[in-house]
Scaffold this motif. Sequence first.
Motif, short mmCIF file in Angstrom:
data_model
loop_
_atom_site.label_atom_id
_atom_site.label_comp_id
_atom_site.label_asym_id
_atom_site.label_seq_id
_atom_site.Cartn_x
_atom_site.Cartn_y
_atom_site.Cartn_z
N LEU A 103 0.85 -1.18 0.00
CA LEU A 103 0.00 0.00 0.00
C LEU A 103 0.89 1.24 0.00
CD1 LEU A 103 -2.48 -0.95 2.90
CD2 LEU A 103 -3.01 -0.97 0.46
N PRO A 104 0.35 2.39 -0.37
CA PRO A 104 1.14 3.61 -0.18
C PRO A 104 1.55 3.74 1.28
CG PRO A 104 -0.78 4.05 -1.53
CD PRO A 104 -0.94 2.66 -1.02
N PRO B 51 17.35 -7.46 -4.52
CA PRO B 51 16.42 -7.93 -5.56
C PRO B 51 16.48 -7.00 -6.77
CG PRO B 51 15.37 -8.00 -3.41
CD PRO B 51 16.67 -7.28 -3.22
N GLU B 52 16.31 -7.56 -7.94
CA GLU B 52 16.50 -6.79 -9.16
C GLU B 52 15.62 -5.55 -9.24
OE1 GLU B 52 17.50 -8.15 -13.65
OE2 GLU B 52 15.59 -8.88 -12.86
N SER B 53 14.39 -5.63 -8.70
CA SER B 53 13.49 -4.49 -8.80
C SER B 53 13.54 -3.56 -7.58
CB SER B 53 12.05 -4.96 -9.01
OG SER B 53 11.63 -5.81 -7.96
N SER B 54 14.31 -3.90 -6.55
CA SER B 54 14.43 -3.04 -5.38
C SER B 54 15.08 -1.71 -5.75
CB SER B 54 15.27 -3.75 -4.31
OG SER B 54 15.74 -2.83 -3.34
N SER B 55 14.61 -0.65 -5.11
CA SER B 55 15.15 0.67 -5.44
C SER B 55 16.50 0.96 -4.80
CB SER B 55 14.14 1.77 -5.05
OG SER B 55 13.96 1.81 -3.64
N GLY C 285 15.69 -5.55 0.37
CA GLY C 285 15.24 -4.67 -0.68
C GLY C 285 14.41 -3.51 -0.16
N HIS C 286 14.13 -2.57 -1.05
CA HIS C 286 13.34 -1.39 -0.70
C HIS C 286 12.19 -1.27 -1.70
CE1 HIS C 286 12.58 2.42 1.28
NE2 HIS C 286 12.52 3.03 0.11
N PHE C 287 10.98 -1.53 -1.21
CA PHE C 287 9.76 -1.49 -2.02
C PHE C 287 9.24 -0.06 -2.10
CE2 PHE C 287 5.02 -1.52 -1.79
CZ PHE C 287 4.76 -1.98 -3.08
N LEU C 288 8.76 0.33 -3.27
CA LEU C 288 8.20 1.66 -3.44
C LEU C 288 6.86 1.56 -4.16
CD1 LEU C 288 8.45 4.73 -3.20
CD2 LEU C 288 9.65 4.73 -5.40
N HIS C 289 5.78 1.73 -3.40
CA HIS C 289 4.45 1.72 -4.00
C HIS C 289 4.29 2.98 -4.85
CE1 HIS C 289 0.08 1.91 -4.33
NE2 HIS C 289 0.05 0.63 -4.00
N PRO C 290 3.69 2.86 -6.04
CA PRO C 290 3.57 4.05 -6.91
C PRO C 290 2.75 5.16 -6.30
CG PRO C 290 2.30 2.20 -7.78
CD PRO C 290 3.15 1.65 -6.69
N ARG D 215 10.93 7.25 2.02
CA ARG D 215 11.87 7.36 3.14
C ARG D 215 12.78 6.15 3.20
NH1 ARG D 215 10.35 6.71 7.85
NH2 ARG D 215 11.98 7.91 8.86
N ARG D 216 14.08 6.40 3.25
CA ARG D 216 15.05 5.33 3.46
C ARG D 216 15.27 5.15 4.97
NH1 ARG D 216 18.00 4.07 -1.32
NH2 ARG D 216 16.45 4.28 -2.99
N PRO D 217 15.50 3.92 5.42
CA PRO D 217 15.72 3.69 6.85
C PRO D 217 16.94 4.45 7.37
CG PRO D 217 15.37 1.62 5.69
CD PRO D 217 15.53 2.67 4.65
N GLN D 218 16.83 4.98 8.57
CA GLN D 218 17.97 5.67 9.18
C GLN D 218 19.05 4.70 9.64
OE1 GLN D 218 16.67 8.53 12.16
NE2 GLN D 218 14.91 9.11 10.91
N ALA D 219 18.69 3.41 9.76
CA ALA D 219 19.68 2.40 10.11
C ALA D 219 20.62 2.11 8.95
CB ALA D 219 18.99 1.11 10.55
#
Length: 460
Positions: free
Chosen positions: A121-122, A209-213, A228-233, A239-243
């Motif tokens: 979800l967003p 993962p190939e599609s991770s941002s 990976g980092h998922f980005l819902h359209p 936001r990227r994790p601060q860790a």
Amino acid sequence: MTAVHESVLDAIGGTPLFRLARLGADLAAPVYAKAEFLNIGGSVKDRAALSMILAAERDGLLKPGGTVVEATSGNTGIGLAIVGRQRGYRVIAGVSDRSASEKSDILRAYGAEVVIAPTALPREDPGHLFNVVQRLAEEIPGAWLANQYDNQANPDAHVRTTGPEIWEQTGGRVTHFVAGVGTGGTVTGTGGYLKQVSGGTVTVVGADPESSSYGGGDGSPWFVESIGHFLHPGTVEDRRPQAYRAEVVDSFERIPDRESLLTARRLAREEGILAGPSSGAAVAAALRVARRLGPDDLVVVLLPDSGRSYLSKVHSDAWMREWGFLEEPGETALREALAAAGPLVAVPADATVGGAVEALRDVPGGVAPAVLARAARPFGVSATEVVGSVSREVLAAALADGGAEPGDPLGALLGPALPTVGVGQSVAEARSALAGGHPAVLVLVDGRVAGLLPREAVSS
């Protein structure tokens, strides 16, 4: 002498290295695997869980009788359940609805309460897992949200333990460290320590993962859990994790899902290591890196968790076939039918009725999947993004009786999502999928929709 501990918490860390002698047999550079699945809770996240809870106690954020709350794909929640219950806390784990069911079962076995919520979800949607657990933490008296994504005690656990262990175990010979990037805590803490202690000579590689941002993908869904980092359209702020500290990672290896999953299966069959899909991604990346290196180099790859949490997924032949990741020799009928079917036509879910009519004008059978489109990339289709189906017949009827105008949004006329079949499954299984009267079946290759077969294409 076998170690004796006063508590299971004392057994967190101190995991061994195993040389991948078979998968790396043709490589000049040795590849060693850090076996984090041998932690007491079965994953590397035990380290972060212990570190975060101890830090919260020191800082007065978590007090006797309190409640630990966290959003998790499973592993961090398991670690928090073990540590939290040992120290007398109630533990509530918000688990992604995309996580393997085994993880929720394990959480409950350790005494955690499990709340399932979606992550596709967003980020701003109130129903998103992160927002659900945030509300729980705010509403429950004495609750503390662990927030592994932004909690600096997460990477600190690896600065203090994982990094020094690898340095000592290799006698300072490690030249390359490979790990998946999820919250970023493991790669930031371990990689940062190894860079510091080596004077900057250790190269840190992120397996993604190939599609991770993280590694430059579009952020669309993938099948390897926990990295990976998922980005819902529909997400407004990415936001990227601060860790996660991007400067620690020298480069990324972008690994397709099939390569990750099949490598995880090879680990079990060839090395005797039953590990999860993110371990497969990390090992695939490490093997790529090692092929470019020589005998004076030494690669350490971190295996985050056990394959026992994925027996219903990556280690299941049936699941792998259903999602198009596994093709048996001789079972080629669907792939041949797919090649004969021509290019896939998909209709974006936000299209107009007139736009959908135009897209379906020359489609055999007059039906197509409706998908959640991503404006940031050339149009493609992911199985996890299919939101419905649309047929030429339904559209024509709606336009004819005045129920819709060409400029109207398509959404109100969308039918249910079409059934799916993996490319390695049989024609008989495709026919079975059509038993409910569906006009067509979607064929999956590597988890993504690769084509559509009308009923007549599989009925003969």
